[in-house]
Design a protein around this motif. Structure first.
Motif, mmCIF file in Angstrom:
data_model
loop_
_atom_site.group_PDB
_atom_site.id
_atom_site.type_symbol
_atom_site.label_atom_id
_atom_site.label_comp_id
_atom_site.label_asym_id
_atom_site.label_seq_id
_atom_site.Cartn_x
_atom_site.Cartn_y
_atom_site.Cartn_z
ATOM 1 N N PRO A 1 -40.825 -15.893 -2.318
ATOM 2 C CA PRO A 1 -39.628 -16.722 -2.226
ATOM 3 C C PRO A 1 -39.872 -18.118 -1.650
ATOM 4 N N LYS A 2 -40.991 -18.295 -0.934
ATOM 5 C CA LYS A 2 -41.286 -19.623 -0.391
ATOM 6 C C LYS A 2 -41.915 -20.537 -1.447
ATOM 7 N N VAL A 3 -42.569 -19.933 -2.445
ATOM 8 C CA VAL A 3 -43.254 -20.757 -3.449
ATOM 9 C C VAL A 3 -42.656 -20.556 -4.845
ATOM 10 N N GLY A 4 -41.430 -20.028 -4.881
ATOM 11 C CA GLY A 4 -40.742 -19.869 -6.162
ATOM 12 C C GLY A 4 -41.369 -18.791 -7.028
ATOM 13 N N SER A 5 -41.615 -17.629 -6.445
ATOM 14 C CA SER A 5 -42.188 -16.527 -7.212
ATOM 15 C C SER A 5 -41.727 -15.204 -6.600
ATOM 16 N N PHE A 6 -41.978 -14.129 -7.302
ATOM 17 C CA PHE A 6 -41.656 -12.802 -6.752
ATOM 18 C C PHE A 6 -42.370 -11.751 -7.587
ATOM 19 N N GLU B 1 -36.596 -7.207 4.459
ATOM 20 C CA GLU B 1 -36.994 -8.207 5.469
ATOM 21 C C GLU B 1 -38.248 -8.950 5.018
ATOM 22 N N MET B 2 -39.221 -8.147 4.578
ATOM 23 C CA MET B 2 -40.512 -8.737 4.215
ATOM 24 C C MET B 2 -40.392 -9.711 3.038
ATOM 25 N N TRP B 3 -39.571 -9.330 2.068
ATOM 26 C CA TRP B 3 -39.413 -10.186 0.883
ATOM 27 C C TRP B 3 -38.440 -11.345 1.135
ATOM 28 N N PHE B 4 -37.292 -11.081 1.756
ATOM 29 C CA PHE B 4 -36.262 -12.130 1.880
ATOM 30 C C PHE B 4 -36.677 -13.224 2.865
ATOM 31 N N LEU B 5 -37.319 -12.822 3.982
ATOM 32 C CA LEU B 5 -37.701 -13.812 4.993
ATOM 33 C C LEU B 5 -39.102 -14.379 4.765
ATOM 34 N N ALA B 6 -39.912 -13.614 4.035
ATOM 35 C CA ALA B 6 -41.299 -14.011 3.729
ATOM 36 C C ALA B 6 -42.078 -14.395 4.988
ATOM 37 N N ARG B 7 -41.924 -13.553 6.041
ATOM 38 C CA ARG B 7 -42.699 -13.788 7.271
ATOM 39 C C ARG B 7 -44.081 -13.162 7.155
ATOM 40 N N PHE B 8 -44.973 -13.554 8.069
ATOM 41 C CA PHE B 8 -46.288 -12.925 8.142
ATOM 42 C C PHE B 8 -46.315 -11.942 9.314
ATOM 43 N N TYR B 9 -47.112 -10.883 9.186
ATOM 44 C CA TYR B 9 -47.198 -9.827 10.204
ATOM 45 C C TYR B 9 -48.655 -9.591 10.582
ATOM 46 N N ALA C 1 -41.189 -8.225 -8.800
ATOM 47 C CA ALA C 1 -40.117 -7.237 -8.833
ATOM 48 C C ALA C 1 -40.612 -5.898 -9.382
ATOM 49 N N GLY C 2 -41.913 -5.764 -9.553
ATOM 50 C CA GLY C 2 -42.494 -4.503 -10.030
ATOM 51 C C GLY C 2 -43.007 -3.680 -8.856
ATOM 52 N N TYR C 3 -44.295 -3.298 -8.929
ATOM 53 C CA TYR C 3 -44.892 -2.493 -7.852
ATOM 54 C C TYR C 3 -44.728 -3.146 -6.481
ATOM 55 N N GLY C 4 -44.808 -4.475 -6.482
ATOM 56 C CA GLY C 4 -44.740 -5.208 -5.217
ATOM 57 C C GLY C 4 -43.466 -4.918 -4.456
ATOM 58 N N SER C 5 -42.396 -4.587 -5.167
ATOM 59 C CA SER C 5 -41.137 -4.262 -4.495
ATOM 60 C C SER C 5 -40.987 -2.753 -4.309
ATOM 61 N N SER C 6 -41.206 -1.994 -5.416
ATOM 62 C CA SER C 6 -40.919 -0.557 -5.343
ATOM 63 C C SER C 6 -41.896 0.173 -4.413
ATOM 64 N N ILE C 7 -43.171 -0.150 -4.509
ATOM 65 C CA ILE C 7 -44.149 0.538 -3.642
ATOM 66 C C ILE C 7 -43.920 0.138 -2.191
ATOM 67 N N MET C 8 -43.578 -1.139 -1.974
ATOM 68 C CA MET C 8 -43.353 -1.568 -0.590
ATOM 69 C C MET C 8 -42.183 -0.804 0.031
ATOM 70 N N SER C 9 -41.125 -0.641 -0.744
ATOM 71 C CA SER C 9 -39.957 0.058 -0.233
ATOM 72 C C SER C 9 -40.303 1.498 0.146
ATOM 73 N N ARG C 10 -41.137 2.140 -0.676
ATOM 74 C CA ARG C 10 -41.601 3.498 -0.374
ATOM 75 C C ARG C 10 -42.440 3.533 0.902
ATOM 76 N N LEU C 11 -43.314 2.499 1.043
ATOM 77 C CA LEU C 11 -44.254 2.499 2.154
ATOM 78 C C LEU C 11 -43.568 2.264 3.495
ATOM 79 N N ILE C 12 -42.681 1.254 3.549
ATOM 80 C CA ILE C 12 -42.153 0.857 4.856
ATOM 81 C C ILE C 12 -40.646 1.019 4.961
ATOM 82 N N GLY C 13 -40.027 1.509 3.879
ATOM 83 C CA GLY C 13 -38.580 1.713 3.896
ATOM 84 C C GLY C 13 -37.849 0.503 3.350
ATOM 85 N N PRO C 14 -36.649 0.757 2.770
ATOM 86 C CA PRO C 14 -35.934 -0.317 2.083
ATOM 87 C C PRO C 14 -35.502 -1.478 2.976
#
Ligand code: 2NE
Length: 333
Positions: A205-210, A230-238, A212-225
């Motif tokens: 979201p910071k560089v005009g990209s996303f 948070e990770m996608w909308f705010l695009a913070r680093f951890y 919406a495939g594995y990057g979203s669905s697998i992440m939601s499974r791994l760390i919860g929706p």
């Protein structure tokens, strides 16, 4: 009589030790320190549990000698690969392959050529029956991978020398940054061993990209929706420690021990039953992969069935132009 009592006493001592190994937190053991910087006590208990049981006494620790890496050759033709964007190696005498994204000057950002080469190397490693584990990593210590090469992004995707764009590139060990598509790559791997300098995050979201495939669905499974949003909308680093707490990685180790620890994990996997690992891997992916996931589990069931007398009777009868006799095979409850 005294001998029997001593034997009984030793048996009891062994059993109590075995049970307590499952209960005592890691820091009570004198184990070589695997740094799990997060509060993931389950991982610590798993490591601690195997210190004094009969399996451990019989098999011992996996060997710790250095791996001898050799540039990989095509497993079918024997010809050497000539890659530009990756380094593809196989361990001499051990079932490990290592694929290193080799664009450190761009924080290992990938371009279409990188993806093509990764696909060829992964295909080869999959088809090489001597390989049981593939390590995916990045050159240097500053980044595992920083995602798609933004310098090559065009209005119809990422384009390099072929001049036509591709968007759905293969979104596929971590030191330094694992961000953007690089973060997706680590998420789709079976396991992630992170160095303590690793940084994780999405930048889309910071560089005009996303993604919406594995990057979203697998992440939601791994760390919860919630966390995934948070990770996608705010695009913070951890940090690696934060990623560990979120369940994004399996373990965090000191940077200087990253390869050593990864090899240890690989050797532990490699001494286990390949068929068990194969079917478990398919099963763990099945729910998320829908029909394709079920097909993978189904393919494994067929493979195992072909090895049975019952399966063989069907094929043999067909080849011998006779009716099959399945009467001797039980209908199990
Ligand atoms: C990774 C990060 C945070 C590192 O920062 P730092 O300060 O350590 O390094 P620096 O100076 O930013 O980068 C070093 C050189 O690498 C290039 C930079 O432009 C710089 O080049 P020079 O100035 O030395 O010439 N570089 C780094 N990442 C690059 C990239 N991805 N593409 C092209 N050049 C890159 C920092 O570098 C960073 O934030 N990088 C960008 C991360 C990013 O936004 N990646 C793309 C996300 S979108 C994506 O991956 C994607 C998609 O679009 C579609 C589907 C799936 C995934």
């Amino acid at each position: 009589m005294a001998d029997t009592a001593e034997k009984d006493y030793n048996t009891v001592k062994r059993r109590v030790a075995c049970v307590t190994n499952h209960l005592i937190p890691l820091h009570h053991h004198h184990l070589p320190p695997i740094t799990t910087t997060g509060g993931n006590s389950n991982v610590e208990l798993c490591n601690a549990a195997s210190i004094n049981d009969s399996y451990h006494r019989i098999h011992g620790e996996v060997p710790t000698h250095d791996v001898e890496w050799k540039l990989a050759s095509d497993c079918e033709s024997g010809n050497e690969f000539h890659f530009t964007d990756i380094i593809y190696e196989k361990a001499v005498g051990e079932g490990m392959a290592k694929i290193t994204i080799n664009r450190p000057e761009r924080r290992n950002a990938f371009r279409p050529l990188t993806i093509k080469e990764l696909s060829r190397a992964f295909d080869d490693a999959r088809d090489d029956s001597s390989v049981g584990v593939i390590i995916l990593t990045g050159k240097g210590t500053k980044a595992f991978c920083s995602g798609g090469d933004q310098a090559l992004r065009t209005k119809d995707g990422y384009a390099d020398y072929e001049k036509f764009g591709r968007l759905n590139v293969l979104d596929l060990q971590v030191a330094g940054y694992a961000v953007g598509g690089g973060h997706v790559l680590h998420m789709v791997c079976d396991l992630t061993i992170a160095a303590d300098n690793a940084i994780f995050g999405q930048t889309g979201p910071k560089v005009g990209s996303f993604d919406a495939g594995y990057g979203s669905s697998i992440m939601s499974r791994l760390i919860g929706p919630k966390r995934a949003r948070e990770m996608w909308f705010l695009a913070r680093f951890y940090t690696a420690s934060e990623a560990d707490k979120m369940g994004l990685v399996n373990v965090v180790v000191p940077l200087e021990r990253l390869e050593q620890e990864t090899i240890k994990w690989c050797r532990e996997i490699l001494r286990n039953s390949p068929t068990a690992i194969r079917v478990l891997k398919a099963a763990l992916n099945a729910v998320d992969d829908g029909h394709a996931g079920l097909q993978e589990v189904g393919g494994n069931a067929t493979l195992l069935f072909y090895g049975t007398e019952e399966g063989n009777e069907g094929k043999t009868a067909y080849m011998e132009r006779r009716a099959p006799d399945f009467s001797k095979f039980p209908r199990r409850p």
